[in-house]
Design an enzyme around this catalytic site. Sequence first.
Site, PDB file in Angstrom:
ATOM      1  N   HIS A  80       0.419  -1.093  -0.090  1.00 59.16           N
ATOM      2  CA  HIS A  80      -0.636   0.293   0.469  1.00 59.16           C
ATOM      3  C   HIS A  80       1.516   1.604   0.241  1.00 59.16           C
ATOM      4  O   HIS A  80       0.262   2.090  -0.717  1.00 59.16           O
ATOM      5  CB  HIS A  80      -1.161   0.051   1.348  1.00 59.16           C
ATOM      6  CG  HIS A  80      -2.059   0.887   1.607  1.00 59.16           C
ATOM      7  ND1 HIS A  80      -3.434   1.047   0.805  1.00 59.16           N
ATOM      8  CD2 HIS A  80      -1.984   2.311   1.579  1.00 59.16           C
ATOM      9  CE1 HIS A  80      -3.809   1.838   1.112  1.00 59.16           C
ATOM     10  NE2 HIS A  80      -3.217   2.999   1.503  1.00 59.16           N
ATOM     11  N   GLU A  81       1.959   1.149   0.899  1.00 60.27           N
ATOM     12  CA  GLU A  81       2.585   2.173   1.067  1.00 60.27           C
ATOM     13  C   GLU A  81       3.837   2.336  -0.052  1.00 60.27           C
ATOM     14  O   GLU A  81       3.906   3.775  -0.124  1.00 60.27           O
ATOM     15  CB  GLU A  81       3.228   3.069   2.349  1.00 60.27           C
ATOM     16  CG  GLU A  81       2.677   1.984   3.309  1.00 60.27           C
ATOM     17  CD  GLU A  81       1.537   3.843   3.726  1.00 60.27           C
ATOM     18  OE1 GLU A  81       1.718   4.865   2.878  1.00 60.27           O
ATOM     19  OE2 GLU A  81      -0.070   3.559   4.448  1.00 60.27           O
ATOM     20  N   HIS A  84       1.414   4.177  -3.008  1.00 61.03           N
ATOM     21  CA  HIS A  84       1.683   5.535  -2.470  1.00 61.03           C
ATOM     22  C   HIS A  84       3.046   6.534  -3.110  1.00 61.03           C
ATOM     23  O   HIS A  84       3.369   7.466  -3.733  1.00 61.03           O
ATOM     24  CB  HIS A  84       1.594   5.626  -1.312  1.00 61.03           C
ATOM     25  CG  HIS A  84       0.120   5.838  -0.853  1.00 61.03           C
ATOM     26  ND1 HIS A  84      -0.608   6.981  -1.453  1.00 61.03           N
ATOM     27  CD2 HIS A  84      -0.746   5.242   0.023  1.00 61.03           C
ATOM     28  CE1 HIS A  84      -2.113   6.880  -1.032  1.00 61.03           C
ATOM     29  NE2 HIS A  84      -1.607   5.533   0.357  1.00 61.03           N
ATOM     30  N   ASP A 157      -6.950   7.801   2.346  1.00 62.66           N
ATOM     31  CA  ASP A 157      -7.358   8.028   0.852  1.00 62.66           C
ATOM     32  C   ASP A 157      -8.707   8.096   0.143  1.00 62.66           C
ATOM     33  O   ASP A 157      -8.112   9.330  -0.383  1.00 62.66           O
ATOM     34  CB  ASP A 157      -5.890   7.268   0.564  1.00 62.66           C
ATOM     35  CG  ASP A 157      -4.893   6.499   1.589  1.00 62.66           C
ATOM     36  OD1 ASP A 157      -4.619   7.043   1.851  1.00 62.66           O
ATOM     37  OD2 ASP A 157      -4.219   5.423   1.205  1.00 62.66           O
TER      38      ASP A 157
END
Length: 281
Positions: A80-81, A84, A157
């Site tokens: 997930h990070e 980003h 988000d």
Amino acid sequence: MKHVKLATDVDLTELASRTPGFAGADLANVVNEATLHAAELNKAAVEMADFDEAIDRAMAGMERKSRVMNEQEKITIAYHEAGHALVAQSRAHCDPVKKVSIIPRGVAALGYTQQVPTEDRYVLRESELLDRLDACLGGRVAEEIVFNDISTGAANDLDQASALARHMIMRCGMSPQLGLATFRDDAARAGYLRFAAPQERYSESTARTIDEEVRRLLDEAHARVERTLHEKRALLDRIASLLLEREVLDHATLQQLIDETETDASSVTAKSAPPAAMRLA
């Protein structure tokens, strides 16, 4: 700051760039937190690492190492990070990524991607807002691509992306369907008057068009991000893998990964290209 003993590695210019929008009280709190952190480790002077931790505490909360995630959760947060960070670094108008972490902080954050602007900005172009929209969706789309599934981790988000898209459509005139007209967003303005009856200044038809335009912006951003992460899947895997190993990546490490992967990809492309004579034939 003048009453604090600083180590030689403290860069005040770097500290200023890492704290955009901080008021005087916020900066004073960062200095106090850094001093306390140095004291906890019995340091003779406050080092840059202490300020780094203090800024993280101010922006994302205290580390919660007692919050133990299972292995699948850690892998999900890492991708997930990584999503980003990779999307943000792939967009010309996004603030550069300063740090990526999968260490839980604060009340709910299981990981975070910290972006720091290179200068104060007061006016943003549509292209810049679209890049920010892409960065918001990077984590959600990474989960879709890697796991063919989604999680609750993208809730905040999606809140940010939806609010940004709605602001672009309703307040900034960035919709070809609605033209130059602007509209109030009573849901966002209600605050403590949430029980008051909404005072809409547009028709149901216009409200429907607003919803459709917001959805269009989000769908188009999703498609752009999906294309980017498919093209850079190998790099996404490398970032996530290193995050799982180290838990925190700084800007230099992230940029090195990107540069190395792009160099490797260029070498493979060059080796696999047919000779010039064959191409001409």
